[in-house]
Design a protein around this motif. Structure first.
Motif, short mmCIF file in Angstrom:
data_model
loop_
_atom_site.label_atom_id
_atom_site.label_comp_id
_atom_site.label_asym_id
_atom_site.label_seq_id
_atom_site.Cartn_x
_atom_site.Cartn_y
_atom_site.Cartn_z
N ILE A 172 0.84 -1.20 0.00
CA ILE A 172 0.00 0.00 0.00
C ILE A 172 0.88 1.25 0.00
N GLY A 173 0.69 2.08 -0.99
CA GLY A 173 1.40 3.34 -1.04
C GLY A 173 0.60 4.45 -0.39
N SER A 174 1.32 5.43 0.14
CA SER A 174 0.67 6.59 0.73
C SER A 174 1.45 7.82 0.31
N ASN A 175 0.74 8.82 -0.19
CA ASN A 175 1.40 9.99 -0.73
C ASN A 175 0.90 11.26 -0.05
N SER A 176 1.83 12.03 0.48
CA SER A 176 1.54 13.35 0.99
C SER A 176 0.64 13.32 2.23
N PHE A 177 -0.11 14.39 2.43
CA PHE A 177 -0.92 14.64 3.62
C PHE A 177 -1.84 15.78 3.28
N TYR A 178 -2.86 15.99 4.13
CA TYR A 178 -3.83 17.03 3.86
C TYR A 178 -4.11 17.83 5.14
N HIS A 179 -4.91 18.89 5.00
CA HIS A 179 -5.18 19.76 6.15
C HIS A 179 -5.69 18.95 7.35
N ASP A 180 -6.56 17.95 7.08
CA ASP A 180 -7.14 17.22 8.20
C ASP A 180 -6.08 16.44 8.97
N ASN A 181 -5.06 15.93 8.28
CA ASN A 181 -3.97 15.25 8.99
C ASN A 181 -3.23 16.21 9.91
N LEU A 182 -2.93 17.41 9.41
CA LEU A 182 -2.16 18.37 10.19
C LEU A 182 -2.97 18.94 11.34
N SER A 183 -4.26 19.18 11.12
CA SER A 183 -5.12 19.66 12.20
C SER A 183 -5.24 18.61 13.29
N ALA A 184 -5.39 17.34 12.90
CA ALA A 184 -5.51 16.26 13.88
C ALA A 184 -4.24 16.15 14.72
#
Length: 338
Positions: A283-295
Motif C-alpha cells: 500500500i502506497g501513501s502519498n503526501s498529507f492534507y489539512h485534516d492530517n495536520l489539524s488532527a
C-alpha cells in the motif's frame, strides 16, 4: 518596512556547502489571495537534501529559499483574503496548489518572512508552539495519513518500522503505539535504538549489526503459507533499495507493506513470489492534507503527542542541520528559528 530579509538561499545545485545565508533577499509582499507570515520556525526534511542536490525532471527556479515546513504569524494580508487577519498564528501546508512545493518551486520557510497562498493556512491551537507545529507537515503528516487515514494498523498488530529514527519514522513509532501495536523500531546505531526504546518502541534492532528480517523471523517465527502464523503484520518501508525483498520475507500471510518514499533507491530488486504466495498487500501513501495536520496539532494540544525534535538551530547554523539529516546523524526533526 524593510525591503530585504535574511534567508537560506540555494543558488545552484550541488552540495550543502553551496547553501548561503544572505541578508539582502527580497522581502515578499502579499498579493491577491496571499498572506505574508513572520516565520516562527521551519523544519528540514530529507526532501531538502534532494532539492539541494537536484532531482531528474524537476527544474527548481533559482535562487530559491529552501524549507518545506513552517509555522508563524500573519503580518500582511492580501486582497480578497478571508477570514485570516494580521496576528493569526498559522501552520502552513507546504503544497501550493498553483505552483508546487514550498522550498522547491517557490521560496520556503528558511527565512524571516514567507509569502503563502491563504488556502495553505491552518489555524494553530493556543498551546501548540511554532517549533512543534513546524515539525509536523512532511514527516508527521505523512505518517498520520499512512497509518490512520488509510486505516492500516490496528491494536495488537506487530509493526516493524525501518528508518525509525528520522522524522517520518519517529512519527510512525508514536502513532503505531497509540493505535495499540507492538512496535519493532529499526535504526542504524545502538544510541538511536536506545532513544527509540525510550520513545515507546517495544523492540529495537540495530540494522547495521543485525539483519532485521532474520530478527523478525527468529522472534516471531517463519511466515507460513497455509496458516497465519509467524512474521509481522506490517512493515513500514520508506527506504527501498536492498531493504525491499527482506521486508517481504518477514511479513506474515496477509501482511501489509507500507511505502511512502524511497530514500535508498526507488527501483529495488523485487520478488513477486512472496506477494502472491503469502497474499501480501503493498500500500502506497502519498503526501498529507489539512485534516492530517489539524488532527496532529489537536493531539499536541491534548498532550497525547510530542514531536521528537533533535535540535533547534538559528538560521546561521541551518546548513549544518541539513548536513546532519543527510548523514543520518539525527533523531527526529531538525528545526530552525529564523
Amino acid at each position: 518596512m524593510a525591503r530585504t530579509m535574511r534567508a537560506l538561499v540555494l543558488e545552484q545545485h550541488g552540495d550543502i556547502g553551496d547553501l548561503k545565508v544572505v541578508d539582502d533577499h527580497p522581502r515578499p509582499g502579499a498579493g491577491p489571495g496571499e498572506v505574508v507570515i513572520r516565520v516562527g520556525a521551519s523544519s528540514f526534511n530529507y526532501h531538502d537534501v534532494f532539492t539541494v542536490k537536484g532531482m531528474p525532471g524537476i527544474k527548481v527556479p533559482m535562487p530559491v529559499v529552501i524549507g518545506l515546513d513552517m509555522a508563524g504569524q500573519v503580518v500582511e494580508v492580501g486582497e480578497g483574503v478571508s477570514p485570516w487577519q494580521e496576528g493569526d498564528r498559522v501552520l502552513v501546508n507546504p503544497l501550493n496548489k498553483a505552483r508546487g512545493l514550498m522550498g522547491e518551486m517557490l521560496d520556503g520557510g528558511m527565512a524571516e518572512y514567507c509569502r503563502v497562498s491563504a488556502d495553505q493556512l491552518i489555524a494553530m491551537p493556543p498551546d501548540v508552539s511554532y517549533v512543534d507545529a513546524a515539525s509536523l507537515p512532511v514527516a508527521y503528516g505523512t505518517a498520520h495519513r499512512m497509518l490512520i487515514t488509510h486505516n492500516t494498523v490496528k491494536a495488537g498488530d506487530r509493526v516493524l518500522i525501518l528508518g525509525a529514527s528520522g522524522g517520518v519514522g519517529t512519527g510512525c513509532v508514536m502513532l503505531a503505539k497509540q493505535l495499540g501495536a507492538e512496535v519493532v523500531a529499526c535504526a542504524g546505531s545502538d544510541e538511536k535504538a536506545q532513544r527509540l526504546k525510550e520513545l515507546g518502541a517495544d523492540h529495537v534492532v540495530n540494522y547495521r549489526e543485525t539483519n532485521f528480517s532474520k530478527w523478525a523471523i527468529e522472534h516471531y517465527g517463519k511466515p507460513q503459507r497455509r496458516t497465519y502464523e509467524g512474521g509481522v503484520d506490517v512493515v513500514i518501508n520508506f527506504t527501498g533499495g536492498d531493504t525491499w525483498v527482506p521486508s517481504l520475507k518477514c511479513l506474515k500471510r496477509g501482511g501489509t507493506l507500507l511505502v511512502c518514499g524511497a530514500t535508498a533507491g526507488h527501483d529495488p530488486k523485487e520478488d513477486l513470489r512472496y506477494i502472491w504466495s503469502f497474499e501480501l498487500k503493498v500500500i502506497g501513501s502519498n503526501s498529507f492534507y489539512h485534516d492530517n495536520l489539524s488532527a496532529l496539532m489537536d493531539m499536541i494540544q491534548a498532550g497525547t503527542l510530542k514531536p521528537t525534535i533533535d535540535k533547534v538551530l538559528p538560521l546561521d547554523q541551518a546548513a549544518e542541520g541539513l548536513r546532519l539529516i543527510r548523514d543520518r546523524e539525527v533523531m527526529g526533526k531538525i528545526v530552525v528559528t529564523p
